[in-house]
Design a protein around this motif. Structure first.
Motif, short mmCIF file in Angstrom:
data_model
loop_
_atom_site.label_atom_id
_atom_site.label_comp_id
_atom_site.label_asym_id
_atom_site.label_seq_id
_atom_site.Cartn_x
_atom_site.Cartn_y
_atom_site.Cartn_z
N MET A 95 4.44 7.88 2.11
CA MET A 95 4.75 8.50 3.41
C MET A 95 5.03 7.48 4.52
SD MET A 95 1.08 10.07 4.65
CE MET A 95 1.03 11.28 3.33
N PHE A 96 4.59 6.24 4.38
CA PHE A 96 4.88 5.23 5.39
C PHE A 96 6.07 4.34 5.01
CE2 PHE A 96 0.29 6.15 5.92
CZ PHE A 96 0.37 6.73 7.17
N ASN A 97 6.81 4.79 3.98
CA ASN A 97 8.06 4.14 3.58
C ASN A 97 7.87 2.65 3.27
OD1 ASN A 97 10.72 4.81 2.95
ND2 ASN A 97 11.51 3.98 4.86
N THR A 98 6.83 2.34 2.51
CA THR A 98 6.55 0.96 2.11
C THR A 98 7.69 0.41 1.27
OG1 THR A 98 4.17 1.33 2.17
CG2 THR A 98 4.95 -0.51 0.82
N GLU A 155 0.84 -1.19 0.00
CA GLU A 155 0.00 0.00 0.00
C GLU A 155 0.88 1.24 0.00
OE1 GLU A 155 -2.62 1.62 3.48
OE2 GLU A 155 -3.80 0.12 2.39
N LEU A 156 0.51 2.22 -0.81
CA LEU A 156 1.23 3.49 -0.88
C LEU A 156 0.28 4.62 -0.52
CD1 LEU A 156 3.10 2.98 -4.29
CD2 LEU A 156 3.96 2.51 -2.00
N THR A 157 0.76 5.54 0.29
CA THR A 157 -0.05 6.69 0.69
C THR A 157 0.69 7.97 0.34
OG1 THR A 157 -1.01 5.43 2.53
CG2 THR A 157 -1.24 7.83 2.60
N ASN A 158 0.04 8.85 -0.41
CA ASN A 158 0.61 10.14 -0.80
C ASN A 158 -0.29 11.25 -0.27
OD1 ASN A 158 2.43 8.61 -2.26
ND2 ASN A 158 1.41 8.94 -4.22
N GLY A 159 0.30 12.39 0.04
CA GLY A 159 -0.49 13.50 0.52
C GLY A 159 0.13 14.84 0.17
N GLN A 160 -0.73 15.86 0.14
CA GLN A 160 -0.26 17.21 -0.16
C GLN A 160 -1.15 18.24 0.53
OE1 GLN A 160 1.00 18.93 -4.24
NE2 GLN A 160 -1.14 19.57 -4.06
#
Length: 723
Positions: free
Chosen positions: A689-692, A665-670
């Motif tokens: 952001m969770f360094n997967t 799982e990858l999480t991106n944010g802005q």
């Protein structure tokens, strides 16, 4: 998987159920505006996305930026069913289980990539960074009518901005972790009342690697890119439009060629080291792997409106230079090195005649021509592994391609609100292989590596499409289609290129779908179900520094695509997409199967096996993405926040189904704040952001289970301006 799918459906139902409750904005009481209309050119004419009877995922430039998608390799996080990895400069694109791996000279992607209608020739040219993007359209399924050149699995259309006669300027500078500097610039203006021009520039330089080379102490897994593009638009008369474009881009670094062992069960070649006891992004090569790709070209697009028909001519020249140097043995010994200096050039010409948009019978006919050369100058391997016989092997393979195609497609309203579309294309490809090579013996003399090659083969194949669509209302359409795809045969150019030509692969696709819009344009939900009969699959097998390409017999793929977009309030929007897929080899009697060799020289043993019943390469059984966007006034300006999540259900890297990429799982944010007046902004962003930890490449090879780590966590701050 079942829990993830259930959660995905729960999201869909919750969003649909909540829409009526937000008919008016709870803060202002005003009616909530609908979703912005997206116009696509998937059928080579401008149409509302909801009117196109094809499974198309369209992503706008603002959506790309807000969800942290900066290049083609990251696009899969915004398009379910799309999987993109890389080996250095080579982009390996899979869509609904159909794709191409490897990247030997002359080998083209089964998912074709186009930039402003210009075909990108090699897998290296598809490794594209985004700068002046207007939108990206991902067409799912074979595109064997309007899009030729091996679009068996689909097509990725990248549409860049068109110069404006109104002056405009956008710029951004940023800084992030790993000592990463970045910048963007886009400027456009009119040069009189008949000429407009623009200029776009992108820059990204990661100075520090995600890991370290434990042998040399150098940084590992770093990358950088820059690019410049310019267009000039001429409008000499009201019915003539000429667009000239030039571009030059560079991608470089070591991400994708910094190899390491893939799993805890892997044995390192010669040393016998078990697993990977170091950091995920660390490496152990005895020298510094690297890649450098330069992709440049120019195009001329001429459009003439005759009234009764529209003529479009697209002429383009592309040049790609892709250099790679990597350690095939993946250890601290000077054992086995490869140096690939790939050179490509291509000229294409396409002519299209199309009916005007108001015509009841909508038709398009066209001709496509390609002349291309792809080779290595040279392909070079050396190392102590070969010392008993020779020190170096140097080869000069070159594959020439000449392709002609004629195509046509017509759509007619056979009943009220019911359209029948019929299309066909006939493709003729000639492949010519020319190659020489020599060995450098231990005494310094040379000897031929193989007999000089000079062979040609011609492939001719028709493809066609039949579809029926019906609109029950302006907001509700159903469609059904049958289409075929053709991926041309090819010579293998790596190693000793003496093997037989690889046969073409073909695909027949059956699809039904719906496109719907609800609640005053505030909700869109599209879905399609598909079934593929896939024959003579071209499966890439890496053997040391060389690539072998095999034809699997048959495969079956079927699944479901879903896309949803919702405007819940004037400030809050949600986008969601998912794909469920079932895939199996039905016949593959000569598949290579690897097993870990626990005795010297370690690495893997490779034997032929029957892979029938196994899963296809790089095809997750599910993937989905969700992005939430919120806008609100703040401190006299406006605040924009985006959070995006992508999940991949995991897949196998090779036909033997031994090495597996686990679900990730990858999480991106802005968060972006516009100052009062809307001219200046500051934004903070984070990707993964969770360094997967996951891989962009892995394969069970004679020299071990080689793998390359994908991007880790990146974050930073940027300042920008817009006039």
């Amino acid at each position: 998987m079942h829990k993830t799918v259930a959660n995905s459906f729960a999201i869909t139902l919750a969003v649909i159920a909540s829409i009526p409750a937000f008919a008016t904005d709870p803060n202002t009481g005003a009616a909530v505006e609908g979703l912005q209309e997206i116009v696509v050119t998937a059928q080579k004419r401008a149409q509302n996305l909801q009117d196109v009877p094809i499974a198309v995922s369209a992503v706008t430039s603002s959506q790309l930026a807000s969800t942290g998608v900066a290049n083609l390799l990251q696009l899969s996080t915004a398009v379910p069913g799309l999987s993109i990895g890389n080996i250095g400069s080579e982009a390996e694109i899979y869509l609904r289980g159909v794709g191409t791996s490897g990247g030997a000279a002359g080998q083209e992607n089964a998912v074709a990539v186009f930039v402003d209608g210009v075909y990108m020739p090699s897998q290296a040219s598809a490794n594209y960074s985004f700068g002046d993007i207007e939108r990206i359209e991902v067409l799912k399924g074979p595109q064997g009518t309007l899009y030729g050149r091996n679009a068996t699995g689909g097509a990725v259309n990248i549409i860049t901005r068109t110069p404006s006669f109104e002056p405009g300027l956008e710029g951004e500078v940023g800084y992030g972790n790993l000592d990463t500097a970045s910048g963007k610039l886009y400027a456009t203006t009119g040069l009189g009342d008949k000429v407009a021009a623009d200029l776009a520039f992108t820059y990204n330089n990661q100075h520090d690697g995600f890991g370290r080379n434990l042998t040399t102490g150098a940084d590992a897994n770093a990358f950088r890119d820059w690019g410049v593009r310019s267009k000039v638009l001429f409008k000499p008369t009201d019915n003539i439009r000429i667009t000239l474009g030039v571009d030059d881009t560079v991608n470089a670094g070591s991400l994708g060629v910094d190899y390491r062992e893939a799993s805890a069960q892997s044995r390192q070649f010669l040393t016998g080291q078990l697993g990977w006891p170091y950091g995920f992004w660390d490496t152990q090569s005895d020298f510094m792997p690297t890649f450098y790709t330069r992709n440049s070209g120019g195009s001329a697009r001429v459009e003439v409106d005759f009234g009764w028909a529209n003529l479009t001519s697209i002429s383009a020249y592309r040049n790609v230079h892709a250099y790679e140097a990597f350690d095939v043995a993946d250890n601290s010994l000077t054992t086995f090195h490869a140096f690939i200096n790939e050179t490509n050039w291509q000229y294409t010409e396409e002519l299209q005649f199309a009916s005007p948009d108001h015509s009841k019978l909508k038709w398009i006919v066209g001709l496509f021509y390609l002349d291309a050369s792809s080779g290595d100058d040279p392909f070079h391997i050396n190392g102590a592994l070969f010392a008993p016989a020779f020190s170096d092997e140097i080869t000069y393979p070159n594959q020439l391609t000449t392709s002609y195609a004629g195509y046509g497609q017509a759509t007619y309203e056979i009943l009220p609100q019911t359209n029948l579309t019929v299309g066909a294309r006939d493709t003729n490809d000639k492949r010519t292989l020319k190659a020489t090579g020599y060995l450098v013996l231990l005494d310094g003399t040379t000897a031929p590596a193989f007999a000089p090659q000079d062979r040609s083969t011609t492939f001719n194949h028709p493809t066609w499409r039949l579809s029926l669509d019906h609109k029950f209302s302006p907001d509700y359409m159903v469609y059904a289609s049958f289409s075929t795809g053709f991926h041309s045969g090819v010579y293998v150019t790596t190693g000793a290129p003496t093997g037989p030509v690889v046969k073409p692969e073909t695909l027949a696709a059956y699809e039904i779908g719906i496109k719907t819009t609800f609640f005053d344009q505030r909700l869109q939900f599209n879905a399609s179900a598909f079934h593929y009969d896939y024959n003579n699959l071209q499966v890439s097998i890496v053997e040391g520094a060389s690539e072998n390409l095999l034809n699997a017999g048959k495969a079956e793929i079927y699944g479901l695509d879903m896309d949803l977009a919702a405007k819940l309030t004037s400030h809050f929007a949600l986008r969601w997409g998912a794909e469920l897929i079932h895939d199996r080899y039905l016949s593959f009697p000569n598949a290579p199967c690897s097993s870990v060799d626990n005795s010297f020289p370690y690495g893997n043993s490779i034997v032929a096996c029957n892979a029938a019943g196994n899963r296809l390469n790089r095809t997750p059984d599910y993937s989905f993405n969700v992005a939430a966007e919120y806008e609100a006034p703040l401190a006299g300006g406006s605040l924009e926040t985006t959070l995006g999540v992508y999940q991949n259900g995991g897949f196998y890297w090779n036909p033997d189904n031994r090495l597996r990429q686990n679900a990730y799982e990858l999480t991106n944010g802005q968060i972006k704040w516009w100052a009062p007046g809307g001219r200046y902004f500051v934004r903070v962003h984070a990707e993964n952001m969770f360094n997967t930890k996951y891989f962009t490449y892995a394969s069970g090879e004679p020299t071990g289970d080689l793998s390359a780590a994908a991007l880790g966590r990146t974050f930073g701050v940027a300042f920008g301006v817009k006039y």
